[in-house]
Write an enzyme that holds these catalytic residues in place. Structure first.
Site, short mmCIF file in Angstrom:
data_model
loop_
_atom_site.label_atom_id
_atom_site.label_comp_id
_atom_site.label_asym_id
_atom_site.label_seq_id
_atom_site.Cartn_x
_atom_site.Cartn_y
_atom_site.Cartn_z
N GLY A 253 0.96 -1.15 0.33
CA GLY A 253 0.44 -0.25 0.05
C GLY A 253 0.95 1.26 -0.26
O GLY A 253 2.10 0.97 0.48
N GLY B 88 0.29 5.55 0.86
CA GLY B 88 -0.69 6.70 1.27
C GLY B 88 0.23 8.05 0.74
O GLY B 88 1.26 7.63 0.44
N LYS C 188 3.83 -0.02 8.62
CA LYS C 188 3.49 1.26 7.47
C LYS C 188 4.14 1.99 8.06
O LYS C 188 4.84 2.42 9.15
CB LYS C 188 1.71 1.61 7.94
CG LYS C 188 1.78 3.36 7.97
CD LYS C 188 -0.04 3.54 8.33
CE LYS C 188 -0.33 5.09 7.78
NZ LYS C 188 -1.13 5.64 7.67
N ASP D 103 -11.97 12.41 8.88
CA ASP D 103 -11.31 11.85 7.46
C ASP D 103 -12.28 10.02 6.96
O ASP D 103 -11.59 9.28 6.39
CB ASP D 103 -9.91 11.28 7.28
CG ASP D 103 -9.22 11.35 5.84
OD1 ASP D 103 -10.23 12.21 5.32
OD2 ASP D 103 -8.64 11.50 5.41
N ASP E 55 -14.57 -23.12 34.50
CA ASP E 55 -13.91 -24.50 35.32
C ASP E 55 -14.61 -24.57 36.54
O ASP E 55 -14.64 -24.97 37.69
CB ASP E 55 -13.51 -22.85 36.53
CG ASP E 55 -13.26 -23.67 37.35
OD1 ASP E 55 -11.54 -24.63 37.64
OD2 ASP E 55 -12.00 -23.09 38.47
N ASP F 190 4.60 2.92 46.76
CA ASP F 190 6.19 3.45 47.53
C ASP F 190 5.66 4.10 48.54
O ASP F 190 5.88 4.83 49.30
CB ASP F 190 6.63 4.39 46.50
CG ASP F 190 6.28 5.27 46.27
OD1 ASP F 190 5.29 5.49 46.13
OD2 ASP F 190 7.04 5.89 44.69
N SER G 231 3.91 7.14 49.07
CA SER G 231 4.21 8.50 49.15
C SER G 231 2.94 9.03 49.06
O SER G 231 2.46 10.29 49.22
CB SER G 231 5.23 8.56 46.74
OG SER G 231 3.85 8.57 46.66
N GLU H 173 -7.74 12.75 41.17
CA GLU H 173 -7.59 12.21 39.63
C GLU H 173 -7.66 10.94 39.76
O GLU H 173 -8.50 10.01 38.00
CB GLU H 173 -5.65 12.80 39.46
CG GLU H 173 -6.07 14.19 39.09
CD GLU H 173 -3.84 14.34 39.27
OE1 GLU H 173 -3.24 15.42 38.34
OE2 GLU H 173 -3.62 13.86 39.97
N1 LIG Z 1 -3.16 -2.98 8.19
C1 LIG Z 1 -3.66 -2.76 6.35
N2 LIG Z 1 -2.96 -4.03 5.63
C2 LIG Z 1 -3.27 -3.74 4.40
N3 LIG Z 1 -3.25 -2.58 3.47
C3 LIG Z 1 -2.96 -1.95 4.15
C4 LIG Z 1 -3.11 -1.07 5.95
N4 LIG Z 1 -2.89 -0.08 6.42
C5 LIG Z 1 -2.97 0.59 5.25
N5 LIG Z 1 -3.03 -0.57 3.48
C6 LIG Z 1 -2.95 0.09 2.61
O1 LIG Z 1 -1.69 1.13 2.18
C7 LIG Z 1 -2.98 2.10 1.71
C8 LIG Z 1 -1.98 3.90 2.35
O2 LIG Z 1 -2.18 3.47 3.61
P1 LIG Z 1 -2.75 5.19 4.87
O3 LIG Z 1 -3.51 5.44 4.50
O4 LIG Z 1 -3.06 4.52 6.19
O5 LIG Z 1 -1.28 5.87 4.49
P2 LIG Z 1 -1.46 7.04 4.70
O6 LIG Z 1 0.29 7.72 4.50
O7 LIG Z 1 -1.71 7.89 6.51
O8 LIG Z 1 -2.46 7.84 3.85
P3 LIG Z 1 -3.08 9.14 3.30
O9 LIG Z 1 -2.14 9.75 4.34
O10 LIG Z 1 -2.48 9.63 1.51
O11 LIG Z 1 -4.72 9.00 3.29
C9 LIG Z 1 -4.15 2.23 2.51
O12 LIG Z 1 -4.50 2.66 1.15
C10 LIG Z 1 -4.44 0.99 2.12
O13 LIG Z 1 -4.81 0.14 0.40
#
Ligand SMILES: Nc1ncnc2c1ncn2[C@@H]1O[C@H](COP(=O)(O)OP(=O)(O)OP(=O)(O)O)[C@@H](O)[C@H]1O
Length: 567
Positions: free
Chosen positions: A98, A100, A120, A218, A420, A498, A500, A543
């Site tokens: 893939g 992006g 990725k 998105d 169990d 600890d 505290s 908290e």
């Molecule tokens: N877990 C996964 N398994 C298989 N393919 C994947 C997976 N994650 C992403 N891809 C492929 O890789 C491509 C790019 O991934 P992604 O959209 O997460 O990248 P990006 O760089 O954040 O993209 P953009 O910013 O252009 O939306 C996706 O369109 C998908 O086809």
């Protein structure tokens, strides 16, 4: 089908026969349309994160969106595990699967388990000062933080972990091999029932994000990928790069995302969670008709005229939406009503994602809210998974203080005993795994591992009753019980290792990572960010109480039950 303890109370969902819809000719134009309307990546990133000089103003409106970046000012590392840890765990393959705008995605194999994963790879971007560029830093950190938490839901691509080298960040993800939702939309495969199934899955992810105060920004068919090639394969959300944390009642004031799915209030630069619901409405419209609801669709792809950004924005704000032209005449009234409700320009009138999931058009796709405990185990494990590591740790500690004979635990005790039968006081991990894999659930073995990986297992391979309780109990019931305050106090005192008077960073490190300490700085920083706690200071009782009292009970039907249908 194996009959197992968890199937005792199995009730089947009835799914009516699929209503076939004709393929629409205009579908062919849709891919090009969405790509062309997409904001250029650089611009998108710039919109997604405020430049440093605007951070203060933005912060007042939506705190954490800015604070992610601030933490990384003058940093060249994220604090993730390093290259050596990555190489020891994974063997990268050359094949790119893939691409992006910000990354390339490769195949890899987990050396220990043999599982195939997707990696990725995002090259690091540095500013002239040699530090990480703030938009890049924000994008990566958002994606990692949100994936860590929401990846425990079966509707989201599972996130195995983040690693970094000097030059790049490696995100290890569940391998999804069924292709983007977009590719299937293009084939015109969607009839009404299939579209309803897809929309239920998309809306579940949106509802889960909104419940954690995350706006996706998105929601579009490119960001949903099928786990496998088959028609019924699960659909999972990927890419949280421009998602943003925004508590309810606060607003974002920068446009971000893809124009074609952008809500009117995003165009007006004052928006919050409902913007994602509008985008989901556009996805539904696309699935059912193969086109966008605006006149600029015709101009761009039929008469091929130029359309300016201003013109698109004007139509998103004012153009009547087309619900008359074919195939609307052949679609059901329920489908039309559903899409019209999501595409209400008045965001106050628009249903929330959770409400949209209750719409009659999605009825057969909805999970039964009153599923018996045995059948809801998959939903409960997902819900516990999305609480975040620190809260899970705190809940585990609270669970260990609930008396075993408490009335709140009676159902769980019954289920535990079924698993169990020898009454050893523990359930074997392998027994639970078998129940999920061979019982009435439709889960891949990778998904079973993902769901169970969050459970703490004794060195003997057992799950104790408190661990079972922590992940499966309805925490709201415990919270409403008269014992809640004393349970919280007992847990706080136990976690103050600890002594505290507060849970120090050292105590947290011991609790989260054990005696050997954490492998990477982010192993401790991320849970603190997740819980919106200061990185440097310790956790005091108020908290801690706040951490535990924040919304604990997402409705179970927000998560997929994965019950198999009756034969
Ligand atoms: N877990 C996964 N398994 C298989 N393919 C994947 C997976 N994650 C992403 N891809 C492929 O890789 C491509 C790019 O991934 P992604 O959209 O997460 O990248 P990006 O760089 O954040 O993209 P953009 O910013 O252009 O939306 C996706 O369109 C998908 O086809």
């Amino acid at each position: 089908m194996t009959s197992t303890a968890l199937s005792t109370h199995y009730r089947a969902r009835q799914v009516p026969p699929a209503a076939q819809q004709p393929r629409h000719a205009q579908q062919q134009h849709a891919s090009a349309a969405l790509s062309a309307l997409r904001i250029a990546p650089l611009r998108q990133a710039a919109w997604a994160t405020p430049a440093p000089r605007f951070q203060k103003r933005q912060r007042q409106r939506c705190n954490a969106a800015a604070s992610f970046t601030e933490e990384l000012v003058e940093a060249s590392e994220f604090g993730y595990k390093g290259e050596q840890a990555f190489v020891e765990q994974y063997a990268m393959e050359k094949r790119k699967i893939g691409k992006g705008a910000h990354s390339s995605v490769y195949l890899a194999v987990d050396r220990e388990t043999g599982e195939r994963v997707a990696v990725k790879v995002m090259p690091k971007r540095f500013g002239p000062d040699g530090f990480l560029e703030s938009t890049f830093a924000c994008r990566v950190r958002n994606e990692v933080d949100i994936s860590t938490r929401l990846g425990k839901s079966l509707n989201v691509c599972y996130f195995h972990g983040a690693y970094e080298t000097d030059k790049a960040v490696h995100l290890v993800l569940e391998l999804l091999s069924g292709g983007q939702l977009w590719d299937r939309v293009m084939k015109g495969e969607y009839g009404e029932r299939q579209a309803a199934r897809i929309m239920a899955e998309v809306l579940r992810t949106v509802a889960q994000c909104h419940s954690k105060d995350v706006i996706l920004r998105d929601v579009k068919p490119h960001n949903w990928v099928f786990a496998a090639p088959g028609d019924d394969a699960p659909l999972k959300a990927v890419d949280f790069g421009i998602s943003v944390y925004c508590p309810k009642g606060e607003y974002i004031t920068q446009r971000a995302g893809t124009r074609s799915v952008m809500a009117p209030e995003v165009v007006r630069e004052h928006y919050s969670h409902p913007a994602d619901v509008w985008s989901a409405g556009i996805v539904a419209y696309l699935l059912l008709t193969g086109r966008l609801p605006y006149p600029f669709w015709e101009k761009l792809y039929v008469t091929k005229e130029n359309v300016t950004a201003d013109e698109m924005f004007h139509q998103i704000l004012h153009a009547p939406l087309d619900f008359e032209a074919p195939p609307w005449d052949t679609l059901s009234t329920a489908a039309k009503e559903f899409v019209q409700a999501l595409l209400d320009r008045d965001e106050v009138q628009r249903p929330t994602a959770e409400q949209a999931l209750q719409h009659r058009w999605l009825m057969s796709e909805r999970e039964d809210p009153d599923v018996p405990l045995n059948d809801s185990i998959v939903q409960r494990l997902q819900r516990f998974g999305t609480y975040g590591r620190l809260k899970q740790l705190a809940l585990r500690t609270v669970a260990s203080h609930i008396p075993e004979d408490s009335i709140i635990l009676s159902d769980l005790r019954g289920l535990f005993l079924e698993l169990d039968p020898a009454d050893r006081g523990v359930v074997r991990f392998s027994r639970l795994q078998e129940e999920l894999e061979e019982g009435n659930f439709n889960l891949s073995s990778a998904e079973t591992q993902q769901l169970l990986s969050q459970m703490e297992v004794t060195p003997e391979g057992d799950i104790t009753f408190p661990e079972f309780v922590a992940s499966l109990v309805d925490w709201n019931d415990v919270q409403e019980s008269s014992e809640w305050d004393s349970l919280v106090l007992a847990a706080f005192e136990e976690m103050d290792v600890d002594c505290s008077g507060a849970i120090s960073t050292r105590s947290l490190e011991l609790l989260l990572c054990g005696e050997d300490g954490c492998q990477a700085p982010d192993d401790i920083q991320a849970p603190l960010r997740e819980a919106r706690l200061d990185q440097d200071s310790c956790i005091r009782l108020p908290e801690f109480k706040q951490l535990l009292s924040a919304r604990l009970l997402d409705p179970l039907d927000m998560f997929e039950s994965r019950l198999v249908q009756s034969q």
